[in-house]
Design an enzyme around this catalytic site. Structure first.
Site, PDB file in Angstrom:
ATOM      1  N   TYR A  11     -25.863  -0.863  42.737  1.00 29.74           N
ATOM      2  CA  TYR A  11     -24.626  -0.794  41.944  1.00 29.74           C
ATOM      3  C   TYR A  11     -23.379  -1.092  42.766  1.00 29.74           C
ATOM      4  CZ  TYR A  11     -24.489   4.410  42.938  1.00 29.74           C
ATOM      5  OH  TYR A  11     -24.473   5.676  43.476  1.00 29.74           O
ATOM      6  N   GLU A  12     -22.297  -1.320  42.021  1.00 27.90           N
ATOM      7  CA  GLU A  12     -21.015  -1.791  42.577  1.00 27.90           C
ATOM      8  C   GLU A  12     -21.164  -3.133  43.301  1.00 27.90           C
ATOM      9  OE1 GLU A  12     -18.979  -0.178  41.207  1.00 27.90           O
ATOM     10  OE2 GLU A  12     -19.863   1.793  40.942  1.00 27.90           O
ATOM     11  N   GLY A  13     -22.040  -3.958  42.792  1.00 28.45           N
ATOM     12  CA  GLY A  13     -22.290  -5.271  43.391  1.00 28.45           C
ATOM     13  C   GLY A  13     -23.521  -5.214  44.265  1.00 28.45           C
TER      14      GLY A  13
END
Length: 592
Positions: free
Chosen positions: A434-436
């Site tokens: 997550y978050e890229g």
């Protein structure tokens, strides 16, 4: 059940021996003397160890449940959240104009590691709120800030970020969520978002969703995306809660880890929303939140590795298995403790040297953010922008690896749920995604950050590292054990950078194929720099007879291990990068 002890002494060493925080010329850092930070960290450590850590296994075992449209959190989470709020921990580094305490990001990051290490799933509720607070604080109107921020700072209201849709993850230009303008200036938001952490729960009175959507007639692709504030409950001009908005939970995801955090499918059905920032500039506002979140996820990778390492080290000292070579270490017992065996030592030293180096890297990054925001230093802003994908990608990749190694120390017992070690592995796994996702972090590093502003920032990093080496020459012990290995790593990083500058222009796939190795090469070099700087500080303290000598000697021994056993990985990554795209791309797609 695993235990957790806040690593206050090591954080204090980084803050004061390495970063010399209270003597920095950053506004507000003069308050960060050793006595003050110790008091804050010790109190945070008590909450982490006594309140949050005991709930970690509870959250993992019980998870969240959807009950008549409302998500119920695990037993004990509600009371713990009240204690966090009452202690002011949610407001530590927020703006005093909205009820915050105004502390630097550096201190907020240090405290955040303790809470995340004790209970990652729980800490995400306030962590996501902080990210939403930052986006509104940076891009909101004065009226929006006055309306939303005080309650978010106190966590009476929490926040989320809504990006991903069922058909698009990283490629947000494909999103279908729409926001139709209304005569009163509001918008009607309709669409579905998935994988929304803390999307709904029973810990707060209201939830402020930040939602990416497209206004009809907007430009195609990512350039047509806008960001909207969409609350769970509508709020009138006096701040009182009103009717339920058109926001609902479609389902709760069943996940590999972080069971105590509610990961929701969120449905928006003509929900009332308010534009945050300029139309079609939603990604600019969202990346304010995302960049903060990426530092937070890097912290999670470190924090889970720290917690897992603590338990592995304790088990290795207690568990009796086999005999030391050449003589027993415990001749009067049936066997020797695991920790006498060289392979167990290797395993634990991998963990310890990563955790302590990563902590220094993370807190240095936080200090660069403070320098950028509080001093308006454009060079610091450029440097931390360059380092953000390295922090996020490298610390989470290695953080998971260290959790697996900690689990390995337990042998078969590590694979049994009763030991609790699998939770660290399962909870750490999401940090790479997550978050890229980390592959995207590597592409961002090579494709954007490396050449940003004419490659000025990577050049600044090289100069910073080389200046440190030059300034430290003459210390024979430091040179052989730390400066020479660091210099070799820098040469490898420069060679990889030059490869991308030369070959990447004519063969983009060569750069893309080597981007992941470059991220790790850069990460190892950063930890090498941190270890060299920590070694210099430790040697100076030993020479001056200040500090705990045993702690400082252990710091040096751990640093020597990293420089000798881990930092040489830069040569491997460079060799892979130089192999180019051919080994990666030669196999036809239909042969897979």
């Amino acid at each position: 059940m695993p235990s957790y002890t806040a690593p206050v002494n090591d954080i204090q060493f980084v803050l004061h021996a390495l970063l010399d925080a209270s003597r920095q010329d950053i506004p507000g850092y003069d308050e960060l003397d050793a006595g003050f930070t110790a008091a804050v960290l010790e109190e945070a450590g008590k909450i982490a160890g006594n309140v949050l850590a005991p709930l970690n296994a509870v959250g993992d075992r019980e998870g969240c449940r959807l009950d008549n449209g409302v998500v119920r959190t695990p037993a004990g989470f509600g009371q713990a959240f009240k204690e966090m709020k009452q202690g002011g921990w949610t407001a530590l580094d927020c703006d005093p104009a909205y009820g915050g305490q105004g502390m630097p990001v550096l201190l907020g990051t240090a405290v955040g590691e303790l809470f995340s290490g004790a209970n990652q799933a729980f800490t995400m509720y306030q962590g996501l709120t902080h990210g939403a607070y930052t986006a509104i604080h940076t891009h909101g109107t004065e009226a929006q800030k006055a309306k939303w921020l005080p309650k978010m700072v106190s966590c009476d209201w929490t926040g989320t970020m809504n990006l991903t849709e069922p058909h698009c993850g990283t490629d947000l230009g494909l999103m279908r969520t729409r926001a139709v303008p209304q005569e009163d200036g509001s918008y009607r938001v309709t669409g579905q978002k998935i994988f929304i952490s803390a999307g709904d729960h029973d810990l707060a009175q209201n939830i402020v969703h930040l939602v990416l959507a497209k206004i009809p007639g907007s430009p195609e692709g990512i350039k047509g995306v806008s960001l909207f504030i969409v609350p769970k409950f509508l709020v009138d001009d006096t701040g009182r809660l009103g009717a339920r908005n058109g926001v609902s939970v479609g389902k709760l995801e069943e996940k590999m880890g972080i069971h105590g955090n509610a990961t929701c499918v969120m449905n928006f059905d003509e929900a009332e929303g308010y534009l945050l920032g300029a139309p079609h500039k939603g990604m600019r506002a969202m990346f304010t939140m995302m960049n903060e979140a990426r530092l937070g996820v890097a912290m999670q990778g470190l924090a889970q590795a720290e917690a897992a390492y603590q338990n592995a080290a304790a088990y290795a000292k207690e568990r009796l298995q086999g005999r030391a070579v050449p003589l027993p270490a415990n001749p009067n017992g049936p066997a020797d403790p695991l920790i006498v065996h060289p392979d167990i030592r290797r395993n634990l030293m991998d963990q310890k040297s990563f955790v302590e180096g990563a902590r220094a890297f993370l807190l240095w990054g936080a200090s660069l953010i403070d320098r950028s925001h509080r001093s308006g230093d454009a060079e610091a802003e450029g440097l931390v922008s360059l380092l953000t994908p390295v922090l996020k990608g490298f610390l989470t990749d290695k953080g998971l690896e260290m959790c697996v190694q900690a689990q390995q120390v337990f042998g078969g017992h590590g694979y049994i749920e009763a030991s609790g070690m699998s939770q660290f592995v399962r909870d750490a796994r999401i940090t790479q995604i997550y978050e890229g996702a980390n592959g995207v972090q590597a592409l961002d590093l090579v494709g954007r950050k490396l050449t940003q502003d004419g490659s000025r920032h990577v050049t600044a990093f090289f100069e910073l590292a080389q200046d440190f080496i030059r300034d430290s020459e003459g210390d024979v012990g430091l040179e052989a054990d730390f400066l020479d290995p660091l210099a070799r790593a820098i040469v490898d990083l420069q060679a990889a950078t030059m490869f991308f500058m030369q070959d990447g222009m004519t063969n983009p796939n060569a750069a893309l194929a080597g981007s992941y190795d470059f991220m790790h090469l850069f990460g190892h070099t950063c930890l090498g720099l941190m270890w060299a700087r920590m070694a210099k500080a430790a040697r100076e303290n030993l020479a001056a007879c200040t500090g705990d000598a045993a702690f400082l000697e252990a710091k040096l021994a751990t640093g020597r291990y990293y420089m000798a056993r881990q930092l040489p990985a830069t040569a491997l990554h460079l060799a892979r990068i130089r192999s180019g795209a051919e080994p990666v791309m030669s196999l036809p797609a239909d042969a897979f």
